[in-house]
Design an enzyme around this catalytic site. Structure first.
Site, PDB file in Angstrom:
ATOM      1  N   GLY A  19       0.858  -1.232   0.008  1.00 22.36           N
ATOM      2  CA  GLY A  19       0.022  -0.214   0.183  1.00 22.36           C
ATOM      3  C   GLY A  19       0.967   1.094  -0.052  1.00 22.36           C
ATOM      4  CB  CYS A  49       5.241  -4.278  -0.023  1.00 20.85           C
ATOM      5  SG  CYS A  49       6.040  -2.722  -0.549  1.00 20.85           S
ATOM      6  CE1 TYR A  50       1.530   1.206   5.480  1.00 17.52           C
ATOM      7  CE2 TYR A  50      -0.105  -0.220   5.296  1.00 17.52           C
ATOM      8  CZ  TYR A  50       0.349   1.256   5.846  1.00 17.52           C
ATOM      9  OH  TYR A  50      -0.410   1.626   6.721  1.00 17.52           O
ATOM     10  CG  HIS A  76       5.442  -6.049  -4.466  1.00 20.13           C
ATOM     11  ND1 HIS A  76       3.999  -5.959  -3.952  1.00 20.13           N
ATOM     12  CD2 HIS A  76       6.210  -4.921  -4.222  1.00 20.13           C
ATOM     13  CE1 HIS A  76       3.905  -4.497  -3.353  1.00 20.13           C
ATOM     14  NE2 HIS A  76       5.227  -4.044  -3.486  1.00 20.13           N
ATOM     15  CD  GLU A  99       2.402  -8.618  -4.932  1.00 22.42           C
ATOM     16  OE1 GLU A  99       2.309  -7.682  -4.731  1.00 22.42           O
ATOM     17  OE2 GLU A  99       3.417  -9.378  -4.334  1.00 22.42           O
ATOM     18  CG  ASP A 105     -12.547  -7.955 -20.785  1.00 20.72           C
ATOM     19  OD1 ASP A 105     -12.042  -8.993 -20.740  1.00 20.72           O
ATOM     20  OD2 ASP A 105     -11.823  -6.754 -20.897  1.00 20.72           O
ATOM     21  CE  LYS A 128      -8.184  -7.949 -21.259  1.00 21.94           C
ATOM     22  NZ  LYS A 128      -9.418  -7.177 -22.060  1.00 21.94           N
TER      23      LYS A 128
END
Length: 508
Positions: A50, A76-77, A163, A165, A220, A364
């Site tokens: 964040g 992280c945060y 991170h 991710e 989408d 996506k």
């Protein structure tokens, strides 16, 4: 189930997505408020990154997080929150770390099981850990943070300043898998198996009412409309609005696609003069998006009135909103910074239709997997993304018909050459943009003063991060030559090599 508390990082949903890829269902708490009951029902907790400062900002959340007995992973945060909560220190760093960084792994067990002594990770922080909390063991260091990762095995808390991710962290998935193993969670979730659940949710939400669905031809809205059609059949009315901001021959392509898919209710509305009239002289990107979003609703509500006159009861507006749209518009979190407003998320407060957005928690590539499960042709699913605001956000500044004609032709040449060369399938998204400055050139011994076209092609897994596509030089030269020779009003072509972040994929 893994519960993720969102403290405002633009990357938070990637965390959930990585766990889903590994077969574990995960949910994001938007924002980070969470009840005791929700914590008791989950199997593990993640504290996201964040933009805030733990020392300066008063982030209040349920501290039962730290006493409910569930395994915790800080990122992280979230790493800083854990340090702060348990008595460690968080300090401003003399040298911030952004981008790829080397992590020295001090302990290759537990969270870092199977990793190398040195790992490439992705950092995005200004503050750092001055001193870890008592009882926490440092297991990783970076050039500017001695305590880039620490654990407290007794409390079942694991924490990293980087991170895992993002794809730039080379073995981030292994770290997440190690955390799953430490939590002893069963891997039993697949996106392809969500079809029936989503259809049932649409049926429950819509009931016996009808839906008007805005479709664009992109994957989408295509998959979204297909799901809604499966759920309620002929009570979905698909409306394709030609805004005058579409690609070359796009309207005809979309009409033929929906005809082939067998939709009973599909209508093309030519509203180009309405959109272009409202956009005349508008240069601010956010204002463009808002005008387009509001004008879409204006058009849809007129179509609804026509349907009501035919005794159809339209109560819902269907949209193909996916999670990157929401997260970049800062919709999910009161602590997230807005990157850009997506036109379908800038709706009028007094809109008379309720929303149905069956894909709003998917990325996506997950949408494409779902579309494949629904039986939609690969040719339709593999089309590159095209933004709802269309060419309006690929023409920087004000829009007029001359610029639209120039951009359509340049973009058509770019995409057709990518397809004929085989590079289209190797890129996530490709586009041409018109830069509203004129440059000097020479054509046939005559001085020219014409527009510049920027070409952008990126590779990505999920559009939250992207790298520029390394297209062959001869292909770029052929594309440039064709655009300059065939498109009147252009005398210069450039190729954009900006990554995301720091850039975005689209120009506005």
């Amino acid at each position: 189930m893994i519960l993720i508390l969102n403290f405002g990082s633009q990357l938070t949903h990637l965390i959930a997505r990585r766990f889903r890829e590994l077969g574990v269902y995960s949910e994001i708490k938007l924002p980070y408020d969470v009840t005791d009951s929700e914590l008791d029902k989950c199997d593990a907790i993640v504290l996201s990154g964040g933009p805030n400062d733990v020392n300066a900002e008063s982030i209040t959340f349920n501290k039962y997080v730290f006493s409910c007995g569930k395994p915790i992973l800080g990122i992280c945060y979230g790493h800083q929150i854990i340090a702060h909560q348990f008595g460690g220190s968080v300090v401003s760093s003399d040298s911030s770390e952004y981008g790829e960084t080397k992590l020295v792994v001090l302990e290759k067990t537990g969270l870092f099981e199977g990793l190398n002594n040195d790992e490439i990770v992705w950092m995005n922080h200004g503050d750092t850990i001055g001193q870890p909390p008592v009882g926490f063991k440092t297991i990783g260091t970076s050039p500017d943070c001695k305590h880039a990762a620490f654990v407290n095995e007794e409390k079942n808390i694991y924490s990293v300043l980087f991170h895992p991710e993002v794809h730039h962290t080379k073995h981030g998935m292994e770290i997440f898998e190690n955390f799953i193993n430490l939590c002893d969670i069963k891997k039993d979730w697949k996106v392809e198996e969500q079809k029936d659940r989503l259809i049932d949710e649409i049926k429950t939400l819509v009931g016996e009412e009808s839906v008007v669905m805005g479709v664009s031809g992109g994957v989408d809205s295509l998959v979204g409309s297909f799901l809604i059609e499966r759920a309620i059949g002929k009570r979905v009315f698909c409306v394709y609005v030609d805004t005058g901001l579409m690609r070359k021959d796009e309207t005809q392509f979309v009409k033929e696609m929906y005809d082939e898919l067998g939709f009973d209710n599909f209508e093309v509305v030519d509203a180009s003069s309405l959109f272009l009239g409202k956009l005349k002289g508008v240069t601010d990107p956010e204002e463009k998006r808002k005008i387009i979003g509001h004008t879409f609703i204006e058009v849809f509500e007129k179509e609804v009135e026509k349907l009501k006159e035919q005794n159809f009861h339209i109560k819902f507006l269907g949209q193909g909103t996916i999670y990157p749209d929401r997260i970049e518009s800062a919709a999910p979190s009161k602590t997230a910074d807005k990157i850009k407003s997506h036109h379908n998320l800038t709706l009028p407060e007094k809109m008379s239709l309720k929303l149905v957005e069956p894909l709003s928690d998917l990325y996506k590539d997950e949408v494409r997997l779902l579309g494949k499960e629904l039986g939609i042709k690969k040719e339709f699913l593999d089309r590159h993304p095209f933004p709802g605001p269309g060419l309006a956000i690929r023409i920087l500044g004000d829009i007029d018909e001359e610029k639209l004609v120039i951009l359509r032709e340049a973009d058509d040449i770019f995409i057709s050459e990518l397809k004929s060369s085989g590079e289209y399938k190797n890129t996530w998204q490709a586009l041409a943009a018109l830069i509203p400055v004129k440059t000097v050139g020479v054509m046939g011994d005559h001085r020219t003063y014409e527009y510049m076209i920027a070409l952008r092609a990126v590779t990505s897994m999920d559009a939250m991060t992207a790298d520029w596509a390394k297209l062959p030089n001869d292909l770029l030269q052929r594309i440039s030559n064709r655009i300059i020779n065939e498109v009147k009003g252009v005398n210069r072509v450039v190729y954009d090599i900006t990554q995301k972040p720091p850039g975005t994929i689209e120009y506005e």
